[in-house]
Design a protein around this motif. Sequence first.
Motif, PDB file in Angstrom:
ATOM      1  N   TRP A 163       0.768  -1.118  -0.053  1.00  0.00           N
ATOM      2  CA  TRP A 163       0.211   0.477   0.028  1.00  0.00           C
ATOM      3  C   TRP A 163       1.024   1.354   0.264  1.00  0.00           C
ATOM      4  O   TRP A 163       0.470   2.362  -0.893  1.00  0.00           O
ATOM      5  N   PRO A 206       2.877   1.879  -3.172  1.00  0.00           N
ATOM      6  CA  PRO A 206       2.449   2.222  -4.112  1.00  0.00           C
ATOM      7  C   PRO A 206       1.919   3.710  -4.533  1.00  0.00           C
ATOM      8  O   PRO A 206       2.161   4.078  -4.744  1.00  0.00           O
ATOM      9  N   LEU A 224      -2.832   3.982 -11.063  1.00  0.00           N
ATOM     10  CA  LEU A 224      -2.364   2.630 -10.339  1.00  0.00           C
ATOM     11  C   LEU A 224      -2.492   1.165 -11.405  1.00  0.00           C
ATOM     12  O   LEU A 224      -3.931   0.769 -11.450  1.00  0.00           O
ATOM     13  N   LEU A 262       3.823   6.930  -6.618  1.00  0.00           N
ATOM     14  CA  LEU A 262       2.373   7.357  -8.063  1.00  0.00           C
ATOM     15  C   LEU A 262       2.317   8.457  -8.079  1.00  0.00           C
ATOM     16  O   LEU A 262       2.327   9.387  -8.450  1.00  0.00           O
TER      17      LEU A 262
END
Length: 249
Positions: A199, A202, A219, A206
Amino acid sequence: MTDAAAARARVRARALRRVENARLAALAGTDSRAATEALLSGLRAQGFGPRALGRFAYDATRRSILEARKRPAAVAETTAIHLAIGALAHPHGRAWLATSWLMTVTHLGMLEQRRTLGLPNLLTVARAALPAAAHRLGAAVPVLALATDFVDGKLARRTGTVTRFGTQGDYLADAALWTWFTLRYESSRAWQVATFAAWAIPVGALTVASFARGGMVDLPRSRWIRPAAVMEVLIGARVVVRLVQSRRR
C-alpha cells in the motif's frame, strides 16, 4: 539577446500561456481529473519553484473549497460519519479523525456529477476513520475494515454509483488503515514490510511519478492479480487466528 534566444523565449511564453489557459479552464470545469492534470502540468511547467508550489497549493485549496460548497449534503454526510466515530474515539485519535475528515471534504470534487456520497462511499469514509476508535473497537477494527471493503465496491457497482472518489478513496483508506494496523499490532518486521510494499510504497511512488510527469499516473489494476487484496485477507486471517487462540487459552 540573439534572435535565436528571443525566438526560444517567445515559444516558451506561448507554451506557458497555453498551460495557464488550460489550467484556468480545467479549474473552472466539472472534471476533477482534468483539473488535477492542469494543476500538475502548471507546476511542472513553472519548475517546481517556491512560487509555483505556492500557486499550486492555493489553486488546489480554492478548487477543493468550491467543490465542497457545491455539495453541502456530502459535507454533512462526511461530518456526521466522523462525529459518529468520534463519539467512540480516544482523545489521541482526534488527530486521525480530523485528518480523515479534511481529506474527505477536500476531495469531494471527485464525486463528479454526484452531490451526495451515497452508501458505498460512506462505508469507505467510515473505514478510513476507524483507527480513531481503536481503543473502543479493539479487534473489531480489522473485521469492520474487511466487511466494509467487501461490501462498498460491490454495492457501488450494483447500484451504478461508481465514482473516482470511491475508487481512489477505497485504496487510500486501505493504505492508511492497514499500514496503521500493522505498525501498531504486528510485531513481525516481515509483515510490516509486506504491508508497506502493498500500500504505502505504491501510493508514494504514484504521487512522485505524477508530480514528475506533470500529470496523473494511475495505479495498474488487474482483476486477477491484486497484491493489496491478498495482503488484506492474510492480515485479517491472522487477526482471526490470534483471537481464536487467545480464547482457547
